[in-house]
Write a protein that holds these residues in place. Structure first.
Motif, PDB file in Angstrom:
ATOM      1  N   VAL A  71       0.819  -1.208   0.000  1.00  6.86           N
ATOM      2  CA  VAL A  71       0.000   0.000   0.000  1.00  6.86           C
ATOM      3  C   VAL A  71       0.856   1.263   0.000  1.00  6.86           C
ATOM      4  N   ASP A  78      -4.836  -4.257  -2.473  1.00 10.82           N
ATOM      5  CA  ASP A  78      -4.711  -4.428  -1.031  1.00 10.82           C
ATOM      6  C   ASP A  78      -5.357  -3.269  -0.277  1.00 10.82           C
ATOM      7  N   LEU A  79      -5.279  -2.055  -0.849  1.00 10.75           N
ATOM      8  CA  LEU A  79      -5.965  -0.924  -0.242  1.00 10.75           C
ATOM      9  C   LEU A  79      -7.468  -1.167  -0.200  1.00 10.75           C
ATOM     10  N   PHE A  89      -6.108  -1.756   8.966  1.00  7.00           N
ATOM     11  CA  PHE A  89      -5.974  -2.870   8.037  1.00  7.00           C
ATOM     12  C   PHE A  89      -5.682  -4.165   8.787  1.00  7.00           C
ATOM     13  N   SER A  90      -5.954  -5.279   8.131  1.00  2.00           N
ATOM     14  CA  SER A  90      -5.601  -6.593   8.657  1.00  2.00           C
ATOM     15  C   SER A  90      -4.257  -7.021   8.083  1.00  2.00           C
ATOM     16  N   LEU A 148      -4.239   2.582   9.923  1.00  2.00           N
ATOM     17  CA  LEU A 148      -5.102   2.403   8.759  1.00  2.00           C
ATOM     18  C   LEU A 148      -6.295   1.494   9.030  1.00  2.00           C
ATOM     19  N   GLY A 161      -8.213  -3.765   2.361  1.00  2.00           N
ATOM     20  CA  GLY A 161      -7.795  -3.474   3.733  1.00  2.00           C
ATOM     21  C   GLY A 161      -6.773  -4.461   4.259  1.00  2.00           C
ATOM     22  N   ILE A 162      -5.821  -4.841   3.389  1.00  2.00           N
ATOM     23  CA  ILE A 162      -4.817  -5.864   3.754  1.00  2.00           C
ATOM     24  C   ILE A 162      -3.424  -5.236   3.711  1.00  2.00           C
ATOM     25  N   LEU A 163      -2.623  -5.591   4.699  1.00  2.00           N
ATOM     26  CA  LEU A 163      -1.240  -5.124   4.751  1.00  2.00           C
ATOM     27  C   LEU A 163      -0.328  -6.303   4.457  1.00  2.00           C
ATOM     28  N   THR A 214      -1.302  -1.184  10.961  1.00  2.00           N
ATOM     29  CA  THR A 214      -2.588  -1.816  11.288  1.00  2.00           C
ATOM     30  C   THR A 214      -3.404  -0.904  12.199  1.00  2.00           C
TER      31      THR A 214
END
Length: 476
Positions: free
Chosen positions: A130, A151-152, A186-187, A184, A155-157, A181
């Motif tokens: 991201v 990924d944005l 994010f998971s 943002l 919602g994934i890192l 995490t």
């Protein structure tokens, strides 16, 4: 989360700003590539404020300076060894960095700085997909070699390359994963989490100063709890801040007590809420948050299993203050922060005596004196430390602290208590007693301060009377 079309429109507006357009035109005219990179591009998609303008280019540091000098109000090359030139362009601070393709020894965070040849390769060496996004200027072409947009949206890192290689290059990225995490929401990608657990020891290769900086950024995020939980669960905090995972105390079938670790996280959440509600705090307060995180770190060392299933933690406030000083010093926090955090931890239980019986005005004055310039933070920490689910008990403690704050306010208005001093200064004491500077003057000053705290302002005449009586009694 913005749609792709909306984000591109926002980036187009940013590219048209005086700062970005001036840079884009200057680099294009000089025959060099230029791209807006990383955080600004990511935040355009997340509908977050864009603060820092970071650029990357194929130009060398010398060539960057040649381009920016004519169009900047100021420029600096403090990061030149790493390919970064800073400048003030159209009133905004920017950083421009040559494409990088660093190599590492795999053991320490000491890269051999190697300049890269392409934007795509530069993006793939960054920490997370991201952040591996760029907008080519002036053509406004979005470059996304690691599928960061996907990924944005999800919602994934995750890392652009294998997490083992990425974290091997720079182990601090594991702590950055926790911060992002939290920031943002994010998971963390499953493979990335597994790599963090397996490589947790690598964080010991990172300087304390860099760890301190990353920890501070995490704590100053809006919701640091999820990041802290990730650092504890993956073992990173076991190497960096072991006092926090140590709070997960075992509870046997005969002795029960509140889950200290979960209590601590709740105190941190509540402290942030109180901090935001007080007009005297402008933005995240690192001292409040560190104190909330570490306020019970003395409990593991002081836990005692008493008869009847009772568990005690006598003097955990004093022990915790010492532990905090030692740990924060090892992490290279500044002395003022260390002293403030330790003082808050040392005092965080003081209020609970207030609910057991009415404090005299003298006791209230001492509370204020002992807190000193940390009084407002102590208000926050003490209130946040009430995590009971018993509503009647919580209300009783809340009302009691309301009463204490009101009494402090009233006494302060009457006595200017924030600057409590004896009614006589050192020069007056020496003149009245006929002594020279020395130990006796200090003892006399402390005597008068106690009188002031006990009885409020005395006035010069009464203070003189008490001082001479004390001196005469002392001489006998």
């Amino acid at each position: 989360m913005q749609s792709v079309a909306t984000a591109l429109t926002r980036l187009g507006d940013l590219a048209a700003s005086p700062t970005v357009s001036r840079l884009a035109n200057a680099f294009s005219a000089a025959g060099h590539e230029l791209s807006l990179v990383g955080g600004p591009v990511r935040d355009a998609f997340l509908d977050r404020p864009i603060h820092d303008l970071d650029f990357t280019t194929d130009a060398t540091p010398d060539e960057i300076l040649k381009v920016v000098k004519p169009i900047s109000d100021a420029h600096w090359d403090i990061g030149r060894a790493f390919g970064t030139i800073g400048a003030l362009v159209a009133g905004e601070t920017v950083e421009i960095t040559t494409y990088r393709a660093d190599s590492y020894d795999g053991q320490t965070r000491k890269p051999e700085v190697v300049f890269g040849l392409s934007l795509e390769d530069d993006l793939l060496r960054r920490d997370f997909t991201v952040n591996a996004l760029a907008l080519r200027l002036p053509e406004l072409a979005l470059v996304d070699p690691a599928n960061g947009i996907a990924d944005l949206l999800a919602g994934i890192l995750r890392t652009p390359i294998s997490p083992e290689r990425s974290f091997g290059d720079d182990p601090l990225r594991m702590m950055r994963a926790a911060r992002f995490t939290a920031q943002l929401g994010f998971s963390l990608d499953a493979d990335t989490r597994v790599a963090m657990e397996a490589m947790a020891d690598r964080i010991l290769n990172i300087s304390a100063e860099r760890v301190c900086d990353e920890l501070s950024k995490l704590l100053k995020s809006d919701s640091p709890r999820v990041g802290i939980e990730l650092l504890v669960d993956t073992g990173l905090f076991g190497r960096v801040l072991p006092e926090i995972p140590a709070l997960r105390l075992e509870i046997d079938e005969h002795h029960h007590h509140k889950d200290v670790y979960q209590h601590t996280l709740t105190v941190l959440d509540q402290a942030i809420g109180y901090e935001k509600s007080r007009a005297s705090f402008n933005g995240p307060d690192l001292i409040v948050r560190l104190a909330a995180l570490m306020h019970d770190t003395g409990k593991p060392a002081t836990r005692k299993l008493e008869p009847g299933g009772v568990v005690s933690f006598y003097h955990h406030d004093l022990v915790g203050a010492k532990l905090a000083k030692k740990r924060l010093r090892a992490l290279r926090f500044d002395n003022d922060t260390i002293s403030a955090v330790a003082r808050l931890i040392e005092l965080h239980l003081r209020f609970f005596g207030y609910t057991e019986g009415a404090w005299t005005d003298s006791a209230v004055r001492r509370y204020v004196r002992d807190a000193g310039d940390q009084l407002e933070r102590l208000h926050i920490l003490t209130r946040a430390d009430v995590t009971t689910r018993n509503r009647r008990k919580a209300d009783r403690l809340g009302f009691a602290y309301d009463d204490l704050e009101q009494r402090i306010k009233e006494l302060a208005e009457q006595e200017e208590m924030a600057a409590v001093r004896p009614d006589l200064d050192g020069q007056q004491i020496m003149a009245i007693l006929g002594v020279s500077p020395g130990r006796e003057v200090g003892e006399a000053y402390r005597f008068l301060l106690e009188q002031r705290l006990d009885d409020g302002p005395l006035g010069e005449e009464e203070a003189t009377r008490r001082l001479t009586a004390w001196w005469a009694a002392r001489a006998r």
